[in-house]
Write an enzyme that holds these catalytic residues in place. Structure first.
Site, PDB file in Angstrom:
ATOM      1  N   SER A  50      12.974  64.609  38.795  1.00 54.37           N
ATOM      2  CA  SER A  50      12.752  66.046  38.580  1.00 54.37           C
ATOM      3  C   SER A  50      13.137  66.816  39.845  1.00 54.37           C
ATOM      4  O   SER A  50      13.348  66.212  40.909  1.00 54.37           O
ATOM      5  CB  SER A  50      11.268  66.302  38.274  1.00 54.37           C
ATOM      6  OG  SER A  50      10.502  66.049  39.440  1.00 54.37           O
ATOM      7  N   ASP A  82      15.852  65.246  35.351  1.00 50.85           N
ATOM      8  CA  ASP A  82      14.855  65.689  34.371  1.00 50.85           C
ATOM      9  C   ASP A  82      14.634  67.202  34.531  1.00 50.85           C
ATOM     10  O   ASP A  82      14.388  67.681  35.646  1.00 50.85           O
ATOM     11  CB  ASP A  82      13.550  64.916  34.650  1.00 50.85           C
ATOM     12  CG  ASP A  82      12.529  65.079  33.545  1.00 50.85           C
ATOM     13  OD1 ASP A  82      12.915  65.307  32.392  1.00 50.85           O
ATOM     14  OD2 ASP A  82      11.318  64.963  33.860  1.00 50.85           O
ATOM     15  N   HIS A  83      14.720  67.947  33.440  1.00 54.15           N
ATOM     16  CA  HIS A  83      14.457  69.391  33.442  1.00 54.15           C
ATOM     17  C   HIS A  83      15.263  70.172  34.487  1.00 54.15           C
ATOM     18  O   HIS A  83      14.691  70.955  35.272  1.00 54.15           O
ATOM     19  CB  HIS A  83      12.958  69.676  33.651  1.00 54.15           C
ATOM     20  CG  HIS A  83      12.109  69.230  32.502  1.00 54.15           C
ATOM     21  ND1 HIS A  83      12.001  69.935  31.328  1.00 54.15           N
ATOM     22  CD2 HIS A  83      11.330  68.134  32.349  1.00 54.15           C
ATOM     23  CE1 HIS A  83      11.196  69.294  30.496  1.00 54.15           C
ATOM     24  NE2 HIS A  83      10.777  68.188  31.076  1.00 54.15           N
ATOM     25  N   HIS A 180       3.436  68.256  28.137  1.00 55.52           N
ATOM     26  CA  HIS A 180       3.394  67.520  29.403  1.00 55.52           C
ATOM     27  C   HIS A 180       1.953  67.356  29.897  1.00 55.52           C
ATOM     28  O   HIS A 180       1.097  68.180  29.574  1.00 55.52           O
ATOM     29  CB  HIS A 180       4.221  68.247  30.474  1.00 55.52           C
ATOM     30  CG  HIS A 180       5.691  68.229  30.191  1.00 55.52           C
ATOM     31  ND1 HIS A 180       6.403  69.364  29.892  1.00 55.52           N
ATOM     32  CD2 HIS A 180       6.586  67.211  30.150  1.00 55.52           C
ATOM     33  CE1 HIS A 180       7.677  69.048  29.696  1.00 55.52           C
ATOM     34  NE2 HIS A 180       7.811  67.748  29.833  1.00 55.52           N
ATOM     35  N   GLY A 181       1.729  66.319  30.694  1.00 52.34           N
ATOM     36  CA  GLY A 181       0.443  66.164  31.350  1.00 52.34           C
ATOM     37  C   GLY A 181      -0.541  65.298  30.582  1.00 52.34           C
ATOM     38  O   GLY A 181      -0.180  64.649  29.591  1.00 52.34           O
ATOM     39  N   HIS A 211       9.859  64.500  24.934  1.00 53.08           N
ATOM     40  CA  HIS A 211       9.187  64.743  26.222  1.00 53.08           C
ATOM     41  C   HIS A 211       7.677  64.718  25.991  1.00 53.08           C
ATOM     42  O   HIS A 211       7.208  64.769  24.854  1.00 53.08           O
ATOM     43  CB  HIS A 211       9.585  66.114  26.774  1.00 53.08           C
ATOM     44  CG  HIS A 211      10.936  66.118  27.403  1.00 53.08           C
ATOM     45  ND1 HIS A 211      11.126  66.339  28.753  1.00 53.08           N
ATOM     46  CD2 HIS A 211      12.163  65.899  26.881  1.00 53.08           C
ATOM     47  CE1 HIS A 211      12.420  66.269  29.016  1.00 53.08           C
ATOM     48  NE2 HIS A 211      13.069  66.012  27.896  1.00 53.08           N
ATOM     49  N   GLY A 212       6.930  64.674  27.087  1.00 50.47           N
ATOM     50  CA  GLY A 212       5.469  64.724  26.965  1.00 50.47           C
ATOM     51  C   GLY A 212       4.928  63.573  26.132  1.00 50.47           C
ATOM     52  O   GLY A 212       4.003  63.752  25.350  1.00 50.47           O
ATOM     53  N   SER A 214       3.608  60.544  27.103  1.00 54.19           N
ATOM     54  CA  SER A 214       2.652  59.574  27.660  1.00 54.19           C
ATOM     55  C   SER A 214       1.504  59.359  26.687  1.00 54.19           C
ATOM     56  O   SER A 214       1.059  60.295  26.014  1.00 54.19           O
ATOM     57  CB  SER A 214       2.108  60.068  29.005  1.00 54.19           C
ATOM     58  OG  SER A 214       3.023  59.771  30.043  1.00 54.19           O
ATOM     59  N   ARG A 260       1.634  58.067  36.739  1.00 57.75           N
ATOM     60  CA  ARG A 260       0.726  58.671  37.729  1.00 57.75           C
ATOM     61  C   ARG A 260      -0.675  58.095  37.581  1.00 57.75           C
ATOM     62  O   ARG A 260      -1.341  57.764  38.565  1.00 57.75           O
ATOM     63  CB  ARG A 260       0.670  60.181  37.529  1.00 57.75           C
ATOM     64  CG  ARG A 260       1.987  60.874  37.776  1.00 57.75           C
ATOM     65  CD  ARG A 260       1.880  62.358  37.514  1.00 57.75           C
ATOM     66  NE  ARG A 260       3.172  63.003  37.689  1.00 57.75           N
ATOM     67  CZ  ARG A 260       3.350  64.295  37.875  1.00 57.75           C
ATOM     68  NH1 ARG A 260       2.318  65.107  37.899  1.00 57.75           N
ATOM     69  NH2 ARG A 260       4.546  64.808  38.026  1.00 57.75           N
TER      70      ARG A 260
HETATM   71  P1  13P Z   1       4.295  63.147  30.211  1.00 55.66           P
HETATM   72  O1  13P Z   1       3.609  64.197  31.004  1.00 55.66           O
HETATM   73  O2  13P Z   1       3.678  63.000  28.849  1.00 55.66           O
HETATM   74  O3  13P Z   1       4.370  61.845  30.905  1.00 55.66           O
HETATM   75  O4  13P Z   1       5.809  63.644  29.951  1.00 55.66           O
HETATM   76  C1  13P Z   1       6.780  63.489  30.953  1.00 55.66           C
HETATM   77  C2  13P Z   1       8.033  64.221  30.658  1.00 55.66           C
HETATM   78  O5  13P Z   1       8.271  64.712  29.579  1.00 55.66           O
HETATM   79  C3  13P Z   1       9.011  64.294  31.745  1.00 55.66           C
HETATM   80  O6  13P Z   1      10.111  65.081  31.421  1.00 55.66           O
HETATM   81  O1  G3H Z   2       8.162  66.997  32.875  1.00 57.59           O
HETATM   82  C1  G3H Z   2       7.929  66.966  34.071  1.00 57.59           C
HETATM   83  C2  G3H Z   2       7.714  65.681  34.782  1.00 57.59           C
HETATM   84  O2  G3H Z   2       6.441  65.174  34.513  1.00 57.59           O
HETATM   85  C3  G3H Z   2       7.994  65.858  36.242  1.00 57.59           C
HETATM   86  O3  G3H Z   2       6.949  66.478  36.900  1.00 57.59           O
HETATM   87  O4  G3H Z   2       8.040  68.351  38.124  1.00 57.59           O
HETATM   88  O5  G3H Z   2       5.814  67.434  38.864  1.00 57.59           O
HETATM   89  O6  G3H Z   2       7.909  66.098  39.178  1.00 57.59           O
HETATM   90  P1  G3H Z   2       7.195  67.156  38.369  1.00 57.59           P
HETATM   91 ZN    ZN Z   3       9.631  66.746  30.159  1.00 52.02          ZN
END
Ligand code: 13P
Ligand code: G3H
Ligand code: ZN
Length: 309
Positions: A50, A82-83, A180-181, A211-212, A214, A260
């Site tokens: 990221s 990423d992003h 996310h998170g 995405h998201g 986890s 994490r």
């Molecule tokens: P999580 O926060 O669910 O792990 O998603 C990560 C993500 O989408 C990173 O781009």
């Molecule tokens: O989607 C975002 C990822 O979890 C990356 O997070 O921007 O804190 O590195 P970060």
């Molecule tokens: Zn993401």
């Protein structure tokens, strides 16, 4: 083996109805834990960086660490941004040797998202790099208040088909209810599988990205909390839902929060149980092992990409 793009691995994943894990990396121990797990499982893997990771570790360090992982593992590895928030960061990463970039212009209006994505695709493809874009918005758990607001943020299937056609993008991140998170749902976990099915039908043989994703394994949350952490009520996407999504065209599953949590839980436990230790190698070994075990579990039991290389 040099870095690879995700093109071939997504084609195989799509046909085989499994997904490739895309894991966020920030330092050496995280990279080693992920790659050692992928090696044990004989699985390809995507290491994603990221903007925050680039700032934390510095681009040159991350690039060299990933190169070291390739030498050490001889695995097919994708290095992915990423992003990416604009053309500039995508270009920098492409010029730095990334094999895949995400342009996330999903917060812009549809036509603007197309325009920005198209610009990145043109540059990336001229350098042999693949591009992921995003359509729809991943709402936070507090954002989606009612059904119509949810509906407005989720990916529109017909727009998705038009977007892919107009941009020439290689994969598409969609919004179907993940976020996310560590706090993903207020009540019972719920993803819009009907919408996913519709998107997959309108985009046959095309890799989708979740995405998201986890799962926020309770064992790590409990461990964190037991050793002085404070993350009550965390809730992720159930493993079964990830399996289901990977059968419906989702070829890339993004995971950061689980890394994490696994690492932090293990380090918290290690530091509390060994109060006289002040050798970082010891507690970072615990953190790295926790990541390795968690990623092995994901690959083997959730993503289904074991023994695919
Ligand atoms: P999580 O926060 O669910 O792990 O998603 C990560 C993500 O989408 C990173 O781009
Ligand atoms: O989607 C975002 C990822 O979890 C990356 O997070 O921007 O804190 O590195 P970060
Ligand atoms: Zn993401």
């Amino acid at each position: 083996m040099p870095l690879v793009t995700s093109k071939e691995m997504f084609q195989k994943a799509y046909q085989g109805k499994y997904a490739i894990g895309a894991f966020n990396v920030n330092n050496m121990e995280i990279i080693q834990g992920i790659v050692d797990a992928a090696k044990e499982e004989k699985s390809p893997v995507i290491l994603q960086v990221s903007a925050g990771a680039r700032k934390y570790a510095k681009p040159a360090y991350l690039k060299k660490l990933v190169e070291a992982a390739i030498i050490d593992s001889d695995l097919p590895i994708v290095l992915h941004l990423d992003h990416g928030e604009d053309f500039e960061i995508c270009k920098q990463c492409i010029d730095d040797g990334f094999t895949s970039v995400m342009i996330d212009a999903s917060h812009h209006p549809f036509e603007e998202n197309i325009k920005i994505t198209r610009q990145v695709v043109e540059y990336a493809h001229s350098k042999g790099v693949v591009v992921e874009a995003e359509l729809g918005r991943l709402a936070g758990v507090e954002d989606a208040v009612n059904v119509s607001e949810k509906d407005a943020s989720y990916t529109d299937p017909h727009q998705a088909a038009e977007f892919v056609e107009k941009t020439g993008v290689d994969s598409l991140a969609i919004a179907i209810g993940t976020s996310h998170g560590a706090y993903k749902f207020k009540g019972d976990p719920n993803l819009d599988f009907a919408r996913l099915q519709q998107i997959a039908t309108l985009l046959p043989n095309f890799p989708l990205v979740l995405h998201g994703a986890s799962t926020v394994l309770p064992e790590f949350v409990e461990l964190c909390n037991k050793y002085g952490g404070q993350i009550p009520g965390a809730q992720g996407v159930p493993e079964e839902m990830i399996r289901q999504a990977s059968k419906l065209g989702v070829c890339k599953v993004n995971i950061d929060t689980d890394l994490r949590l696994a690492m932090t839980a293990a380090i918290r436990k290690d530091l509390i149980e060994n109060p006289t230790n002040f050798d970082p190698r010891k507690y970072l070994t615990s953190g790295r092992s926790a990541i390795q075990n968690m990623v092995k579990h994901k690959i083997a039991y959730v993503l289904g990409s074991s023994n695919t290389i």
